[in-house]
Motif scaffolding. Structure first.
Motif, PDB file in Angstrom:
ATOM      1  N   HIS A   1      10.647  -4.913  14.822  1.00  7.60           N
ATOM      2  CA  HIS A   1      10.055  -6.259  14.781  1.00  7.60           C
ATOM      3  C   HIS A   1       8.577  -6.164  14.399  1.00  7.60           C
ATOM      4  CE1 HIS A   1      13.309  -8.737  16.499  1.00  7.60           C
ATOM      5  NE2 HIS A   1      13.626  -7.655  17.195  1.00  7.60           N
ATOM      6  N   THR A   2       7.896  -5.203  15.026  1.00  8.55           N
ATOM      7  CA  THR A   2       6.458  -5.040  14.774  1.00  8.55           C
ATOM      8  C   THR A   2       6.217  -4.700  13.297  1.00  8.55           C
ATOM      9  OG1 THR A   2       6.322  -4.146  17.001  1.00  8.55           O
ATOM     10  CG2 THR A   2       4.393  -3.846  15.600  1.00  8.55           C
ATOM     11  N   LEU A   3       6.982  -3.731  12.796  1.00 13.96           N
ATOM     12  CA  LEU A   3       6.797  -3.305  11.400  1.00 13.96           C
ATOM     13  C   LEU A   3       7.112  -4.449  10.436  1.00 13.96           C
ATOM     14  CD1 LEU A   3       8.335   0.272  11.655  1.00 13.96           C
ATOM     15  CD2 LEU A   3       5.910  -0.301  11.359  1.00 13.96           C
ATOM     16  N   ASP A   4       8.147  -5.222  10.743  1.00 17.24           N
ATOM     17  CA  ASP A   4       8.512  -6.358   9.889  1.00 17.24           C
ATOM     18  C   ASP A   4       7.361  -7.350   9.768  1.00 17.24           C
ATOM     19  OD1 ASP A   4      10.978  -5.532   9.241  1.00 17.24           O
ATOM     20  OD2 ASP A   4      12.073  -6.922  10.543  1.00 17.24           O
ATOM     21  N   ALA A   5       6.691  -7.607  10.880  1.00 14.40           N
ATOM     22  CA  ALA A   5       5.589  -8.584  10.862  1.00 14.40           C
ATOM     23  C   ALA A   5       4.492  -8.121   9.898  1.00 14.40           C
ATOM     24  CB  ALA A   5       5.027  -8.784  12.260  1.00 14.40           C
ATOM     25  N   PHE A   6       4.187  -6.829   9.921  1.00 16.31           N
ATOM     26  CA  PHE A   6       3.130  -6.319   9.027  1.00 16.31           C
ATOM     27  C   PHE A   6       3.621  -6.257   7.579  1.00 16.31           C
ATOM     28  CE2 PHE A   6       1.112  -5.554  12.967  1.00 16.31           C
ATOM     29  CZ  PHE A   6      -0.243  -5.554  12.696  1.00 16.31           C
TER      30      PHE A   6
ATOM     31  N   ALA B   1      15.343  -0.325   6.957  1.00 13.38           N
ATOM     32  CA  ALA B   1      14.768  -1.671   6.894  1.00 13.38           C
ATOM     33  C   ALA B   1      14.116  -1.934   5.537  1.00 13.38           C
ATOM     34  CB  ALA B   1      13.746  -1.852   8.015  1.00 13.38           C
ATOM     35  N   SER B   2      14.182  -0.959   4.632  1.00 14.31           N
ATOM     36  CA  SER B   2      13.558  -1.037   3.302  1.00 14.31           C
ATOM     37  C   SER B   2      12.119  -1.535   3.379  1.00 14.31           C
ATOM     38  CB  SER B   2      14.311  -1.974   2.359  1.00 14.31           C
ATOM     39  OG  SER B   2      15.651  -1.830   2.450  1.00 14.31           O
ATOM     40  N   LEU B   3      11.356  -0.892   4.251  1.00 18.21           N
ATOM     41  CA  LEU B   3       9.946  -1.267   4.384  1.00 18.21           C
ATOM     42  C   LEU B   3       9.167  -0.602   3.243  1.00 18.21           C
ATOM     43  CD1 LEU B   3       9.712  -0.801   8.255  1.00 18.21           C
ATOM     44  CD2 LEU B   3       9.791  -2.975   7.016  1.00 18.21           C
ATOM     45  N   LYS B   4       8.541  -1.423   2.415  1.00 21.36           N
ATOM     46  CA  LYS B   4       7.913  -0.899   1.189  1.00 21.36           C
ATOM     47  C   LYS B   4       6.468  -0.452   1.409  1.00 21.36           C
ATOM     48  CE  LYS B   4      11.331  -2.461  -1.600  1.00 21.36           C
ATOM     49  NZ  LYS B   4      12.208  -2.775  -0.450  1.00 21.36           N
ATOM     50  N   LYS B   5       5.860  -0.969   2.465  1.00 25.30           N
ATOM     51  CA  LYS B   5       4.418  -0.717   2.614  1.00 25.30           C
ATOM     52  C   LYS B   5       4.090   0.530   3.419  1.00 25.30           C
ATOM     53  CE  LYS B   5       3.167  -5.605   2.297  1.00 25.30           C
ATOM     54  NZ  LYS B   5       2.593  -6.767   3.017  1.00 25.30           N
ATOM     55  N   ILE B   6       5.125   1.195   3.972  1.00 21.41           N
ATOM     56  CA  ILE B   6       4.851   2.369   4.797  1.00 21.41           C
ATOM     57  C   ILE B   6       4.359   3.519   3.925  1.00 21.41           C
ATOM     58  CG2 ILE B   6       5.833   4.065   6.407  1.00 21.41           C
ATOM     59  CD1 ILE B   6       6.197   1.535   7.795  1.00 21.41           C
ATOM     60  N   GLY B   7       3.125   3.943   4.172  1.00 23.04           N
ATOM     61  CA  GLY B   7       2.565   5.053   3.395  1.00 23.04           C
ATOM     62  C   GLY B   7       2.830   6.383   4.078  1.00 23.04           C
ATOM     63  N   HIS B   8       2.782   6.388   5.417  1.00 22.98           N
ATOM     64  CA  HIS B   8       2.981   7.630   6.171  1.00 22.98           C
ATOM     65  C   HIS B   8       3.687   7.330   7.478  1.00 22.98           C
ATOM     66  CE1 HIS B   8      -0.087   9.706   3.714  1.00 22.98           C
ATOM     67  NE2 HIS B   8      -0.730   8.563   3.769  1.00 22.98           N
ATOM     68  N   VAL B   9       4.486   8.305   7.900  1.00 21.56           N
ATOM     69  CA  VAL B   9       5.012   8.304   9.271  1.00 21.56           C
ATOM     70  C   VAL B   9       4.559   9.637   9.847  1.00 21.56           C
ATOM     71  CG1 VAL B   9       7.061   8.157  10.733  1.00 21.56           C
ATOM     72  CG2 VAL B   9       7.020   6.942   8.546  1.00 21.56           C
ATOM     73  N   VAL B  10       3.701   9.581  10.842  1.00 20.16           N
ATOM     74  CA  VAL B  10       3.015  10.801  11.280  1.00 20.16           C
ATOM     75  C   VAL B  10       3.048  10.885  12.803  1.00 20.16           C
ATOM     76  CG1 VAL B  10       0.766   9.636  11.364  1.00 20.16           C
ATOM     77  CG2 VAL B  10       0.856  12.080  10.966  1.00 20.16           C
ATOM     78  N   SER B  11       2.916  12.093  13.338  1.00 20.72           N
ATOM     79  CA  SER B  11       2.969  12.181  14.799  1.00 20.72           C
ATOM     80  C   SER B  11       1.599  11.928  15.426  1.00 20.72           C
ATOM     81  CB  SER B  11       3.562  13.515  15.247  1.00 20.72           C
ATOM     82  OG  SER B  11       2.818  14.561  14.724  1.00 20.72           O
ATOM     83  N   GLY B  12       1.663  11.338  16.638  1.00 25.14           N
ATOM     84  CA  GLY B  12       0.447  10.951  17.343  1.00 25.14           C
ATOM     85  C   GLY B  12      -0.016  12.007  18.317  1.00 25.14           C
ATOM     86  N   GLY B  13      -0.829  11.604  19.284  1.00 26.02           N
ATOM     87  CA  GLY B  13      -1.390  12.561  20.227  1.00 26.02           C
ATOM     88  C   GLY B  13      -1.115  12.171  21.661  1.00 26.02           C
ATOM     89  N   VAL B  14      -1.751  12.872  22.573  1.00 27.70           N
ATOM     90  CA  VAL B  14      -1.500  12.677  24.004  1.00 27.70           C
ATOM     91  C   VAL B  14      -1.975  11.287  24.450  1.00 27.70           C
ATOM     92  CG1 VAL B  14      -2.067  13.531  26.318  1.00 27.70           C
ATOM     93  CG2 VAL B  14      -1.718  15.136  24.432  1.00 27.70           C
ATOM     94  N   HIS B  15      -3.161  10.903  24.003  1.00 23.40           N
ATOM     95  CA  HIS B  15      -3.712   9.601  24.375  1.00 23.40           C
ATOM     96  C   HIS B  15      -3.654   8.657  23.174  1.00 23.40           C
ATOM     97  CE1 HIS B  15      -5.056  11.444  28.033  1.00 23.40           C
ATOM     98  NE2 HIS B  15      -5.675  12.387  27.339  1.00 23.40           N
ATOM     99  N   ARG B  16      -3.660   7.348  23.487  1.00 26.90           N
ATOM    100  CA  ARG B  16      -3.593   6.356  22.409  1.00 26.90           C
ATOM    101  C   ARG B  16      -4.680   6.608  21.372  1.00 26.90           C
ATOM    102  NH1 ARG B  16      -5.867   1.744  20.887  1.00 26.90           N
ATOM    103  NH2 ARG B  16      -4.637   0.024  20.032  1.00 26.90           N
ATOM    104  N   GLN B  17      -5.885   6.926  21.819  1.00 23.49           N
ATOM    105  CA  GLN B  17      -6.978   7.121  20.866  1.00 23.49           C
ATOM    106  C   GLN B  17      -6.710   8.313  19.929  1.00 23.49           C
ATOM    107  OE1 GLN B  17      -9.580   7.773  24.407  1.00 23.49           O
ATOM    108  NE2 GLN B  17     -10.788   9.019  23.018  1.00 23.49           N
TER     109      GLN B  17
END
Ligand code: CTP
Ligand code: MG
Length: 227
Positions: A32-37, A65-81
């Motif tokens: 849902h979130t990705l669709d909105a963007f 979902a055939s999302l066309k605008k996704i440039g990267h899918v990358v892993s995050g870190g321990v904290h949100r920042q």
């Protein structure tokens, strides 16, 4: 150019299971979130930051979902920042503005994203925020009321938060240099003394945190006309 960093690398501890893959209607929260963007005209690129162990599933979701605008899918870190930082490291060279949004806020609309972007372009930094409506009290260590806090002028911060790229990168560099712990981007930018415009939101944009939030979001979505 506006790039959006969607942070989805949390561990859903308060939910007890991966909340971003919980179904809301016909699709997972994060979809849902990705669709909105994807639907928001002013957004040019989406960088999705996920948990290392769910990256393959996120990639599959993006493909389906055939999302066309996704440039990267990358892993995050321990904290949100750390997750936001991972996204910042991958910004397209011509990204002049950066939006950061919690994947756990699936009810965000294209209208809200557009409104925050407009203000960010005018002021350099803007964030969606909800005026506080409850009466606020302070509790002492035994939980007895020991004072009140005037709610006038108080806001609960939401996302998206949108900034000029240079400002946000400088703010994150300063946060790293000072080893600060922050829970949103406005807190980072504040450290620089920069001005941030609050964009009042009187619509529902809750952050899915507890199981009850899924019920609320579900009921809201089933009543909202599809975009
Ligand atoms: N987030 C992230 N990386 C982290 C922590 C959080 O990308 N290391 C993301 C979450 O996936 C979420 C958003 O930041 O979309 C807001 O965080 P929150 O609602 O606190 O989610 P969680 O950290 O997953 O939940 P909890 O705090 O209950 O563990
Ligand atoms: Mg968290």
């Amino acid at each position: 150019m506006l790039s959006a960093i969607i942070v989805a690398a949390g561990s859903s501890q308060r939910m007890g299971f991966d909340k971003l893959f919980a179904l809301l209607g016909d699709k997972p929260v994060v979809a849902h979130t990705l669709d909105a963007f994807e639907r928001t005209e002013c957004v040019d690129e989406i960088i999705l930051v996920g948990r290392e162990d769910r990256l393959a599933e996120l990639q599959e979701l993006v493909r389906r979902a055939s999302l066309k605008k996704i440039g990267h899918v990358v892993s995050g870190g321990v904290h949100r920042q750390d997750s936001v930082r991972a996204g910042l490291n991958l910004l397209a060279p011509d990204a002049r503005y950066v939006a950061v949004h919690d994947a756990a806020r699936p009810l965000v609309t294209a209208e809200q994203i557009g409104r925050v972007f407009e203000e960010a372009r005018a002021h350099g930094a803007a964030a969606l925020a909800e005026p506080i409506t409850d009466t606020l009290k302070r509790g002492d260590e035994n939980r007895f009321v020991c004072g009140g806090v005037d709610r006038a002028g108080l806001y609960a911060m939401q996302t998206p938060q949108i900034f000029s790229r240079d400002l946000l990168v400088e703010a994150y560099d300063a946060v790293a240099a000072k080893k600060l712990s922050i829970t949103d981007e406005v807190s980072a930018v504040e450290q620089l003394g920069a001005k941030v415009l609050l964009v009042p939101n009187d619509e529902f944009n809750l952050k899915i945190t507890y199981p009850r939030d899924l019920l609320l979001a579900q009921s809201f979505l089933s009543r909202r006309p599809s975009p």
